[in-house]
Design an enzyme around this catalytic site. Structure first.
Site, PDB file in Angstrom:
ATOM      1  N   LEU A 141      39.624  40.034  40.407  1.00  0.00           N
ATOM      2  CA  LEU A 141      40.767  40.599  39.699  1.00  0.00           C
ATOM      3  C   LEU A 141      41.933  40.507  40.671  1.00  0.00           C
ATOM      4  O   LEU A 141      41.782  40.821  41.848  1.00  0.00           O
ATOM      5  CB  LEU A 141      40.538  42.071  39.333  1.00  0.00           C
ATOM      6  CG  LEU A 141      39.731  42.379  38.089  1.00  0.00           C
ATOM      7  CD1 LEU A 141      39.521  43.888  37.967  1.00  0.00           C
ATOM      8  CD2 LEU A 141      40.399  41.845  36.845  1.00  0.00           C
ATOM      9  N   ASP A 142      43.080  40.089  40.186  1.00  0.00           N
ATOM     10  CA  ASP A 142      44.264  40.023  41.045  1.00  0.00           C
ATOM     11  C   ASP A 142      44.548  41.396  41.632  1.00  0.00           C
ATOM     12  O   ASP A 142      44.180  42.424  41.059  1.00  0.00           O
ATOM     13  CB  ASP A 142      45.486  39.566  40.250  1.00  0.00           C
ATOM     14  CG  ASP A 142      45.318  38.175  39.683  1.00  0.00           C
ATOM     15  OD1 ASP A 142      44.718  37.331  40.366  1.00  0.00           O
ATOM     16  OD2 ASP A 142      45.790  37.951  38.561  1.00  0.00           O
ATOM     17  N   THR A 143      45.244  41.409  42.733  1.00  0.00           N
ATOM     18  CA  THR A 143      45.605  42.662  43.393  1.00  0.00           C
ATOM     19  C   THR A 143      46.363  43.579  42.446  1.00  0.00           C
ATOM     20  O   THR A 143      46.164  44.796  42.454  1.00  0.00           O
ATOM     21  CB  THR A 143      46.460  42.373  44.651  1.00  0.00           C
ATOM     22  OG1 THR A 143      45.735  41.467  45.470  1.00  0.00           O
ATOM     23  CG2 THR A 143      46.748  43.634  45.432  1.00  0.00           C
TER      24      THR A 143
END
Length: 190
Positions: A45-47
């Site tokens: 998951l992206d930051t």
């Protein structure tokens, strides 16, 4: 709990956490929340995205969850700018040309306020603008390429303000009962 039930961890990833165990100069990492050796993220998951992240110590299971060729369905809730418009929503439903690839058709539906009340407040909060409307979508995809949902909504004319993964296959974040930043071993596979 037998071995099969202990090879998958579900984690409710907060905003601003990187999906790696090694320390990061600006952000918290998985090690700040999970201290179980030999487990690695099955996908990322992206930051700036939140929600359900699965980790495993089983390479075959990791591939089945993360690799697009296995077509594991992932469900996202996206808060987007704008007003609902069926023409724009149909762009997402049919598949979107993102330049480097064309997405597969997605399942898309509008979420109501009762559903989104299940979500925790984001820290820091999403910026609110009085002159720009926003609404929530549920988007189901089975590819999961880099920043795919954000790119899809932007291409359809809906910049994404907040993105939360709520399910991977049969595993649903709300059914698991995980609070923000909490994790648990799963008793089932996605």
């Amino acid at each position: 709990m037998d071995r099969q039930m202990k090879n998958l961890i579900a984690f409710n990833k907060p905003y601003g956490v990187v999906c790696q165990f090694s320390r990061h100069e600006k952000h918290k990492c998985l090690k700040d929340y999970i201290d179980v050796p030999q487990f690695y993220p099955a996908g990322r998951l992206d930051t700036d995205s939140e929600g359900l992240l699965l980790l495993t110590d089983d390479g075959r299971l990791q591939a089945q969850i993360a690799e697009p060729k296995y077509r594991k369905e992932k469900t996202y809730w996206a808060q987007v700018e704008g007003l609902p418009d069926e023409v724009k929503l149909d762009i997402l439903r049919r598949g979107v040309d993102l330049g480097d690839f064309v997405t597969q058709p997605a399942e898309v539906r509008l979420l109501n306020a009762q559903e989104t009340e299940k979500l925790w407040p984001r820290i820091p909060p999403v910026r609110e603008r009085k002159t720009v409307a926003d609404f929530w979508l549920e988007i189901k995809i089975s590819e999961g390429k880099n920043r795919q949902v954000r790119r899809m909504t932007a291409k359809a004319g809906y910049p994404c303000l907040r993105l939360v993964r709520v399910a991977v296959g049969r595993l649903n974040l709300f059914d698991l009962g995980l609070g923000l930043g909490e994790w648990a071993f799963c008793g089932q596979k996605p």
